[in-house]
Scaffold this motif. Structure first.
Motif, PDB file in Angstrom:
ATOM      1  N   GLY A   1      39.990-122.682 -13.955  1.00 36.59           N
ATOM      2  CA  GLY A   1      40.107-121.344 -13.397  1.00 36.59           C
ATOM      3  C   GLY A   1      39.378-120.311 -14.238  1.00 36.59           C
ATOM      4  O   GLY A   1      39.005-120.558 -15.392  1.00 36.59           O
ATOM      5  N   GLU A   2      39.160-119.142 -13.646  1.00 36.78           N
ATOM      6  CA  GLU A   2      38.507-118.064 -14.376  1.00 36.78           C
ATOM      7  C   GLU A   2      38.927-116.706 -13.833  1.00 36.78           C
ATOM      8  O   GLU A   2      39.364-116.570 -12.692  1.00 36.78           O
ATOM      9  CB  GLU A   2      36.982-118.204 -14.346  1.00 36.78           C
ATOM     10  N   SER A   3      38.802-115.712 -14.692  1.00 41.38           N
ATOM     11  CA  SER A   3      38.995-114.321 -14.297  1.00 41.38           C
ATOM     12  C   SER A   3      37.624-113.683 -14.137  1.00 41.38           C
ATOM     13  O   SER A   3      36.591-114.328 -14.334  1.00 41.38           O
ATOM     14  CB  SER A   3      39.814-113.575 -15.360  1.00 41.38           C
ATOM     15  N   ARG A   4      37.618-112.419 -13.742  1.00 43.18           N
ATOM     16  CA  ARG A   4      36.362-111.680 -13.631  1.00 43.18           C
ATOM     17  C   ARG A   4      36.393-110.517 -14.620  1.00 43.18           C
ATOM     18  O   ARG A   4      37.370-109.782 -14.702  1.00 43.18           O
ATOM     19  CB  ARG A   4      36.171-111.117 -12.216  1.00 43.18           C
ATOM     20  N   LEU A   5      35.309-110.389 -15.386  1.00 43.07           N
ATOM     21  CA  LEU A   5      35.121-109.231 -16.253  1.00 43.07           C
ATOM     22  C   LEU A   5      34.454-108.142 -15.426  1.00 43.07           C
ATOM     23  O   LEU A   5      33.267-108.227 -15.118  1.00 43.07           O
ATOM     24  CB  LEU A   5      34.231-109.590 -17.444  1.00 43.07           C
ATOM     25  N   VAL A   6      35.233-107.139 -15.050  1.00 46.49           N
ATOM     26  CA  VAL A   6      34.731-106.068 -14.189  1.00 46.49           C
ATOM     27  C   VAL A   6      34.563-104.803 -15.024  1.00 46.49           C
ATOM     28  O   VAL A   6      35.519-104.329 -15.650  1.00 46.49           O
ATOM     29  CB  VAL A   6      35.683-105.808 -13.006  1.00 46.49           C
ATOM     30  N   PRO A   7      33.360-104.234 -15.066  1.00 45.78           N
ATOM     31  CA  PRO A   7      33.122-103.094 -15.963  1.00 45.78           C
ATOM     32  C   PRO A   7      33.845-101.832 -15.526  1.00 45.78           C
ATOM     33  O   PRO A   7      33.938-101.521 -14.339  1.00 45.78           O
ATOM     34  CB  PRO A   7      31.603-102.909 -15.893  1.00 45.78           C
ATOM     35  N   ASP A   8      34.369-101.127 -16.513  1.00 51.68           N
ATOM     36  CA  ASP A   8      34.896 -99.778 -16.315  1.00 51.68           C
ATOM     37  C   ASP A   8      33.685 -98.843 -16.378  1.00 51.68           C
ATOM     38  O   ASP A   8      33.121 -98.628 -17.450  1.00 51.68           O
ATOM     39  CB  ASP A   8      35.906 -99.454 -17.403  1.00 51.68           C
TER      40      ASP A   8
ATOM     41  N   GLN B   1      41.211-110.111  -6.922  1.00 54.83           N
ATOM     42  CA  GLN B   1      40.976-108.699  -7.265  1.00 54.83           C
ATOM     43  C   GLN B   1      42.227-107.968  -7.748  1.00 54.83           C
ATOM     44  O   GLN B   1      42.344-106.753  -7.609  1.00 54.83           O
ATOM     45  CB  GLN B   1      40.347-107.957  -6.082  1.00 54.83           C
ATOM     46  N   GLN B   2      43.138-108.702  -8.385  1.00 55.47           N
ATOM     47  CA  GLN B   2      44.334-108.116  -8.970  1.00 55.47           C
ATOM     48  C   GLN B   2      44.214-108.120 -10.496  1.00 55.47           C
ATOM     49  O   GLN B   2      43.512-108.953 -11.065  1.00 55.47           O
ATOM     50  CB  GLN B   2      45.581-108.890  -8.538  1.00 55.47           C
ATOM     51  N   PRO B   3      44.888-107.194 -11.179  1.00 53.90           N
ATOM     52  CA  PRO B   3      44.855-107.207 -12.651  1.00 53.90           C
ATOM     53  C   PRO B   3      45.352-108.539 -13.210  1.00 53.90           C
ATOM     54  O   PRO B   3      46.379-109.064 -12.769  1.00 53.90           O
ATOM     55  CB  PRO B   3      45.786-106.061 -13.032  1.00 53.90           C
ATOM     56  N   PHE B   4      44.626-109.084 -14.168  1.00 55.45           N
ATOM     57  CA  PHE B   4      45.003-110.338 -14.803  1.00 55.45           C
ATOM     58  C   PHE B   4      46.098-110.058 -15.820  1.00 55.45           C
ATOM     59  O   PHE B   4      45.945-109.205 -16.686  1.00 55.45           O
ATOM     60  CB  PHE B   4      43.772-110.961 -15.467  1.00 55.45           C
ATOM     61  N   THR B   5      47.211-110.758 -15.723  1.00 58.12           N
ATOM     62  CA  THR B   5      48.387-110.413 -16.510  1.00 58.12           C
ATOM     63  C   THR B   5      48.217-110.652 -18.016  1.00 58.12           C
ATOM     64  O   THR B   5      49.020-110.159 -18.816  1.00 58.12           O
ATOM     65  CB  THR B   5      49.612-111.207 -16.027  1.00 58.12           C
ATOM     66  N   ALA B   6      47.190-111.376 -18.418  1.00 55.92           N
ATOM     67  CA  ALA B   6      46.974-111.629 -19.849  1.00 55.92           C
ATOM     68  C   ALA B   6      46.067-110.593 -20.495  1.00 55.92           C
ATOM     69  O   ALA B   6      45.782-110.685 -21.691  1.00 55.92           O
ATOM     70  CB  ALA B   6      46.377-113.029 -20.039  1.00 55.92           C
ATOM     71  N   ASP B   7      45.620-109.595 -19.732  1.00 52.97           N
ATOM     72  CA  ASP B   7      44.599-108.650 -20.206  1.00 52.97           C
ATOM     73  C   ASP B   7      45.212-107.489 -20.973  1.00 52.97           C
ATOM     74  O   ASP B   7      45.951-106.674 -20.409  1.00 52.97           O
ATOM     75  CB  ASP B   7      43.817-108.128 -18.991  1.00 52.97           C
ATOM     76  N   PRO B   8      44.911-107.335 -22.284  1.00 50.32           N
ATOM     77  CA  PRO B   8      45.473-106.220 -23.057  1.00 50.32           C
ATOM     78  C   PRO B   8      45.025-104.846 -22.565  1.00 50.32           C
ATOM     79  O   PRO B   8      45.810-103.893 -22.588  1.00 50.32           O
ATOM     80  CB  PRO B   8      44.959-106.485 -24.472  1.00 50.32           C
ATOM     81  N   ARG B   9      43.763-104.725 -22.124  1.00 50.97           N
ATOM     82  CA  ARG B   9      43.285-103.422 -21.664  1.00 50.97           C
ATOM     83  C   ARG B   9      44.028-102.995 -20.397  1.00 50.97           C
ATOM     84  O   ARG B   9      44.356-101.816 -20.214  1.00 50.97           O
ATOM     85  CB  ARG B   9      41.773-103.459 -21.425  1.00 50.97           C
TER      86      ARG B   9
ATOM     87  N   MET C   1      32.955-101.512 -21.430  1.00 53.44           N
ATOM     88  CA  MET C   1      34.231-102.171 -21.634  1.00 53.44           C
ATOM     89  C   MET C   1      34.718-102.635 -20.268  1.00 53.44           C
ATOM     90  O   MET C   1      34.508-101.948 -19.251  1.00 53.44           O
ATOM     91  CB  MET C   1      35.249-101.240 -22.273  1.00 53.44           C
ATOM     92  N   CYS C   2      35.369-103.786 -20.252  1.00 52.97           N
ATOM     93  CA  CYS C   2      35.726-104.407 -18.971  1.00 52.97           C
ATOM     94  C   CYS C   2      37.218-104.640 -18.828  1.00 52.97           C
ATOM     95  O   CYS C   2      37.944-104.811 -19.821  1.00 52.97           O
ATOM     96  CB  CYS C   2      35.001-105.742 -18.825  1.00 52.97           C
ATOM     97  N   ASP C   3      37.648-104.661 -17.586  1.00 51.93           N
ATOM     98  CA  ASP C   3      38.990-105.092 -17.222  1.00 51.93           C
ATOM     99  C   ASP C   3      38.902-106.508 -16.653  1.00 51.93           C
ATOM    100  O   ASP C   3      37.891-106.892 -16.053  1.00 51.93           O
ATOM    101  CB  ASP C   3      39.591-104.157 -16.171  1.00 51.93           C
ATOM    102  N   HIS C   4      39.969-107.272 -16.850  1.00 47.80           N
ATOM    103  CA  HIS C   4      40.039-108.633 -16.305  1.00 47.80           C
ATOM    104  C   HIS C   4      40.759-108.590 -14.961  1.00 47.80           C
ATOM    105  O   HIS C   4      41.885-108.093 -14.862  1.00 47.80           O
ATOM    106  CB  HIS C   4      40.814-109.555 -17.241  1.00 47.80           C
ATOM    107  N   LEU C   5      40.116-109.127 -13.941  1.00 47.57           N
ATOM    108  CA  LEU C   5      40.730-109.247 -12.615  1.00 47.57           C
ATOM    109  C   LEU C   5      40.818-110.707 -12.222  1.00 47.57           C
ATOM    110  O   LEU C   5      39.993-111.534 -12.648  1.00 47.57           O
ATOM    111  CB  LEU C   5      39.921-108.488 -11.570  1.00 47.57           C
ATOM    112  N   THR C   6      41.808-111.020 -11.410  1.00 57.30           N
ATOM    113  CA  THR C   6      41.907-112.360 -10.843  1.00 57.30           C
ATOM    114  C   THR C   6      40.895-112.499  -9.707  1.00 57.30           C
ATOM    115  O   THR C   6      40.243-111.524  -9.305  1.00 57.30           O
ATOM    116  CB  THR C   6      43.319-112.618 -10.313  1.00 57.30           C
ATOM    117  N   GLN C   7      40.792-113.686  -9.177  1.00 57.64           N
ATOM    118  CA  GLN C   7      39.841-113.921  -8.092  1.00 57.64           C
ATOM    119  C   GLN C   7      40.219-113.164  -6.815  1.00 57.64           C
ATOM    120  O   GLN C   7      39.349-112.916  -5.966  1.00 57.64           O
ATOM    121  CB  GLN C   7      39.732-115.424  -7.803  1.00 57.64           C
TER     122      GLN C   7
END
Length: 457
Positions: free
Chosen positions: A83-90, A115-123, A107-113
């Protein structure tokens, strides 16, 4: 939480950014995130492919959040090679690197496939805490006050060995510092002052406060630019908390202020002897109530606890006081003509090995918990807590801070506030990565821990 429209910006805005970067001669574009080690990592795309990635991001294997600072992979459920997340730029975070004008960075936010916030993402966690504070009518500003040591790039010896605040040390560093200030200014980061510090080859360059998310981003860019400019001057910079057991360590003190919707600093009261309002006292109370677990986020390495010792001006006890540099929470003096604007709390039990998104999320959450639950911090401490007897500290409710990262991690996992804040996946992953560090250093002597950490950070 950010709205979906921010994660998935309008095509015209994204394309305008692409066109603007191309006109400026940008050839490469970085998509950056920060792992649980506080290490900035990322992927780079070409300007010709940016149009395809600026909205949808780039893929990143989930296992990256299970990596240590030495790139060991620990076993964490849900953070595997599948599996993978998406690095989506702010898009609001974009800068062009001063040392590499052909390179832009986001700087990027992690999204799931989906398009929801990835729960492991500190940002993403910090953005959620910012939103929670806004629901209570608050916004926060913060900054890191970093100490770092300059070393000769070839010999690894201290680049200078002058005294604290010594003018010879200033003369030594001025060319480096002037270039640093100019480059940080190009990245939108204001610098307040400069001075050489007490450690051998140690310098300090405090940043101005910014809104919380920007403050966390700034910490990552600050450390990167310090290292880059140091290399140009034949030096290497380290932010390790205690690289050398024979001299003072490097702090990354956190300064935070809290504001209401009318623009008032709600922590401040100029008539109070300490300078705190009632809400300010409650905010400090929340920090002290949760500080044992909070330290696992703000002092995030084994080496961090070699710095947090009595008599080191780094804090060793859970106490607060007006300009008390041996207390975990210091209430700094304000500027005479800008009392409300400059009032803030300083967490001294913090360093630059932390992931700044986790550190700021934890700090703000602890303080807000104090306001919400009217947590009394007790009386301020106006002496070095180490000079008190055990009985005096017990009577004042002053506890020793965790002695090790392992002790802080146990407190983090036992604290209901942080368990709810981080969620199971993030807390499990973070704990596993930090436990791997504890195991790695278990048989090192003190100086060997400092030496290796100095090369990692």
């Amino acid at each position: 939480m950010k709205m979906a429209s921010t994660y998935l910006p309008e095509e015209n805005r994204a394309q305008n950014i692409v066109n603007g970067l191309r006109e400026k001669g940008v050839q490469l574009v970085e998509f950056i995130y920060v792992d649980y080690n506080g290490v900035a990592r990322g992927k780079t795309v070409t300007i010709d492919s940016l149009s395809r990635h600026i909205v949808d991001g780039v893929g990143l294997t989930l296992v990256q959040f299970a990596a240590t600072a030495r790139d060991e992979i620990v076993d964490v459920p849900g953070l595997t090679a599948v599996g993978e997340s998406r690095l989506v730029p702010d898009l609001d975070s974009m800068h062009i690197l001063p040392n590499h004008p052909q390179v832009a960075t986001f700087m990027c936010d992690h999204l799931t496939q989906d398009q929801q916030p990835f729960t492991a993402d500190p940002r993403g966690l910090l953005q959620r805490v910012i939103a929670d504070a806004a629901q209570d009518g608050f916004t926060a500003q913060a900054t890191y006050e970093n100490e770092f040591m300059l070393r000769n790039a070839e010999t690894d010896a201290p680049a200078n060995d002058n005294f604290c605040f010594d003018t010879d040390a200033m003369e030594f560093a001025y060319d480096f510092i002037s270039e640093m200030i100019d480059q940080l200014k190009q990245m939108g980061i204001g610098i307040d002052k400069y001075y050489p510090e007490a450690g051998t080859g140690q310098h300090e360059l405090p940043m101005r406060p910014y809104p919380l998310l920007q403050a966390a981003d700034n910490e990552i860019w600050f450390k990167r630019e310090v290292r880059a400019v140091a290399r140009k001057h034949g030096m290497r910079a380290t932010f390790a908390p205690k690289p050398d057991m024979q001299t003072e360590g490097n702090g990354g003190h956190l300064h935070l202020s809290l504001w209401d919707q009318a623009g008032h600093n709600v922590l401040a009261d100029a008539q109070d002897p300490v300078g705190l309002s009632q809400q300010g006292y409650y905010f400090v109370g929340g920090i002290l109530a949760h500080i044992r677990g909070l330290l696992a986020l703000t002092a995030a390495t084994v080496n961090s606890y070699q710095r947090l010792q009595p008599g080191e001006w780094s804090s060793a006890y859970a106490a607060y006081g007006k300009d008390n540099r041996e207390a975990a929470v210091r209430i700094p003096s304000t500027q005479w003509d800008h009392v409300a604007a400059t009032a803030n709390i300083e967490l001294k039990a913090s360093d630059a090995t932390a992931n700044p998104y986790l550190a700021l999320a934890g700090l703000l959450s602890a303080g807000l918990d104090g306001i919400r639950n009217h947590i009394d911090p007790g009386a301020p401490v106006n002496v070095d807590p180490a000079t008190l007897t055990d009985a005096e500290r017990e009577a004042a409710g002053i506890q020793r801070l965790p002695l090790t990262l392992d002790e802080a991690l146990q407190a983090l996992n036992a604290d209901a506030l942080f368990k709810d804040l981080m969620g199971e996946q993030m807390l499990t992953g973070y704990t596993a990565v930090k436990q791997a560090d504890i195991n790695h250093f278990a048989h090192y002597d003190d100086q060997a821990i400092g030496t290796e950490t100095a090369h990692l950070y």
